[in-house]
Design a protein around this motif. Structure first.
Motif, PDB file in Angstrom:
ATOM      1  N   ALA A 132       0.830  -1.205   0.000  1.00 62.46           N
ATOM      2  CA  ALA A 132       0.000   0.000   0.000  1.00 62.46           C
ATOM      3  C   ALA A 132       0.865   1.256   0.000  1.00 62.46           C
ATOM      4  CB  ALA A 132      -0.935  -0.010   1.208  1.00 62.46           C
ATOM      5  N   ALA A 135       2.420   1.770  -3.451  1.00 63.50           N
ATOM      6  CA  ALA A 135       1.442   2.265  -4.423  1.00 63.50           C
ATOM      7  C   ALA A 135       1.183   3.756  -4.205  1.00 63.50           C
ATOM      8  CB  ALA A 135       0.140   1.473  -4.318  1.00 63.50           C
ATOM      9  N   GLU A 136       0.986   4.151  -2.946  1.00 63.62           N
ATOM     10  CA  GLU A 136       0.725   5.568  -2.680  1.00 63.62           C
ATOM     11  C   GLU A 136       1.940   6.425  -3.010  1.00 63.62           C
ATOM     12  OE1 GLU A 136      -1.230   8.381   0.756  1.00 63.62           O
ATOM     13  OE2 GLU A 136       0.486   7.139   1.282  1.00 63.62           O
ATOM     14  N   SER A 148      -3.559  13.034  -1.277  1.00 62.53           N
ATOM     15  CA  SER A 148      -3.818  11.603  -1.425  1.00 62.53           C
ATOM     16  C   SER A 148      -5.027  11.184  -0.613  1.00 62.53           C
ATOM     17  CB  SER A 148      -2.594  10.799  -0.976  1.00 62.53           C
ATOM     18  OG  SER A 148      -2.887   9.411  -0.945  1.00 62.53           O
ATOM     19  N   GLY A 151      -3.513   4.646  -0.192  1.00 64.02           N
ATOM     20  CA  GLY A 151      -3.233   3.405  -0.900  1.00 64.02           C
ATOM     21  C   GLY A 151      -3.760   2.243  -0.080  1.00 64.02           C
ATOM     22  N   ALA A 181      -4.870   2.677  -5.338  1.00 68.68           N
ATOM     23  CA  ALA A 181      -4.372   3.992  -4.934  1.00 68.68           C
ATOM     24  C   ALA A 181      -5.334   5.036  -5.463  1.00 68.68           C
ATOM     25  CB  ALA A 181      -2.969   4.246  -5.480  1.00 68.68           C
ATOM     26  N   GLY A 214       0.156   2.711  -8.580  1.00 62.49           N
ATOM     27  CA  GLY A 214       0.250   4.088  -8.104  1.00 62.49           C
ATOM     28  C   GLY A 214       0.520   5.081  -9.208  1.00 62.49           C
TER      29      GLY A 214
END
Length: 449
Positions: A132, A135-136, A148, A151, A181, A214
């Protein structure tokens, strides 16, 4: 978690108890699931969840009367009370001459197809968090991304078993891994724009990398900054595959046995007639290896097989469970779908529209003024008439090329006309449970906000 054999035996045991308690017929579903999901935002852990569940659903018949009950308590006392309650409820229920188990002679027997739906893997929460975060981080690193929504990563394993009192018992297991994401781009002056990317797979080895997920989310958000407005009027519409697949959902709803039996479908009299243009073929493939909707049998224990629902534009079949098939005087098609509670409905498995022969560049190339849609909003679809109106956003098409972003408009038409005027491109990819290539529909009405 229980094995598929244990799930099958649990379902078969409760069916046997129901018959001994006075039911003329019965079927049961056992479903178990264990999942872990992790979410991060701006580099910090935002949520961590772990869930485990086991549920048992029982449906009993006393003559033409039936009742359904379910429980998450596996104790002997709870199961005994469940059976007694189900039989008592069925005796008081109204009669339904169409209800009943699937035809016994049609039940699946023998070795089920090997679909490779369970890789036996287990992912730690630490690994999921790392996915996660990666991806973020990749999404936030795209120039123009300003905030954001986070993710996410998840892993789960499920077991599903079905047994009937007239000779079927089966079960199977699946694993699912997913990554996502979602980020925002722009600022207050230009308007904040959000977009996302997501991928899911049955096998961990088939999941896209966190970096690619991402990066795609970030790039999608940035391209939407400072959207313009469209002029109202009729123009060609091109649907990105991630939104074009919704059209197949409208199709399957319209050809479900329940909709036809109730006469609530805009395709009520369309069986055997042209519904799409020449060359358009839509298939349902429950045997696709490691498919997100693959299954070895349907929700009533009937065998399943690949089916052409639309062949060269012609509607070839309804989607029928046993009850709707009896009501229509037809045979069930192996599309029954069951939850833990209630009676079966219908659902396709891995549904897809076959790729066309035209590259996306050619599909768009002769459009002087049109729109490429990447997001649909709202549910303005009338399943009885086929009237269609949904909010949308995407990009202008000017002189055969994708131009700047546009937002706050609606697209409208009628699904009958939309289907007949639809042209698929050649870029089909299998990423979801329902998959289509890029789609072009001429003559839709645009209303700008």
């Amino acid at each position: 978690m229980l094995t598929p054999d244990q799930a099958r035996d649990r379902a078969a045991d409760i069916v046997s108890r129901a018959v001994r308690a006075g039911a003329d017929a019965a079927d049961a579903v056992f479903a178990a699931d264990a999942s872990t999901d992790v979410g991060v935002r701006l580099g910090a852990l935002e949520d961590l969840g772990r869930s485990e569940s086991e549920e048992l659903g029982l449906r009993v018949f006393v003559g033409h009367r039936s009742a359904s009950v379910s429980t998450s308590d596996p104790s002997a006392e709870a199961l005994g009370a469940l059976v007694e309650r189900a039989v008592a409820m069925a005796r008081e229920a109204p009669e339904d001459r169409w209800a009943g188990l699937a035809p016994q002679e049609r039940l699946m027997h023998g070795v089920p197809p090997l679909l490779d739906l369970d890789d036996g893997g287990d992912v730690s929460p630490a690994d999921l968090r790392a996915w996660a975060e990666q991806a973020e981080d990749a999404a936030r690193s795209v120039a123009g991304v300003s905030n954001s929504e986070g993710g996410g990563a998840a892993a789960s394993r499920s077991v599903w078993g079905l047994a009937t009192s007239h000779g079927f018992a089966g079960a199977y297991a699946t694993t699912t891994y997913s990554l996502s994401a979602s980020v925002l781009a722009g600022d207050v002056a230009s308007g904040m724009q959000r977009d996302y990317a997501h991928h899911a797979a049955r096998k961990r080895a088939h999941l896209e990398t966190p970096e690619s997920i991402g990066r795609r989310a970030g790039e999608r958000a940035v391209t939407r900054i400072n959207p313009g407005r469209l002029a109202s009027g009729a123009m060609p519409v091109v649907l990105d595959p991630r939104v074009g697949s919704s059209l197949l959902g409208h199709l399957t709803g319209a050809i479900s046995g329940q909709a036809i039996a109730r006469r609530t479908s805009f395709l009520l009299d369309a069986l055997g007639t042209r519904v799409f243009a020449d060359g358009v073929t839509i298939c349902d493939d429950p045997h696709r290896p490691h498919g997100l909707r693959s299954r070895p049998f349907d929700g009533e224990g009937l065998p399943v097989s690949p089916t052409a629902i639309i062949a060269d534009g012609m509607l070839e079949t309804w989607l029928l469970d046993s009850a709707s098939a009896r009501q229509l005087g037809l045979e069930p098609t192996g599309h029954a779908a069951r939850g833990v509670g209630g009676s079966p409905g219908v659902s396709p498995s891995n549904l897809y529209m076959q790729a066309g022969v035209i590259p996306v560049e050619t599909l768009v190339g002769d459009i002087a003024d049109g729109v490429y849609i990447t997001e649909l909003i709202g549910q303005g679809v009338n399943s009885v008439t086929g009237d269609y109106s949904r909010g949308a956003s995407g990009f202008r098409i000017v002189d055969g090329a994708i131009a700047g972003p546009v937002a706050e408009f609606t697209i409208a038409g009628n699904l009958k006309d939309m289907f007949l005027n639809l042209t698929p491109a050649s870029d089909l990819e299998f990423r979801y449970g329902i998959n289509v290539p890029t789609l072009r529909i001429d003559g839709m009405t645009i209303a700008s906000g």
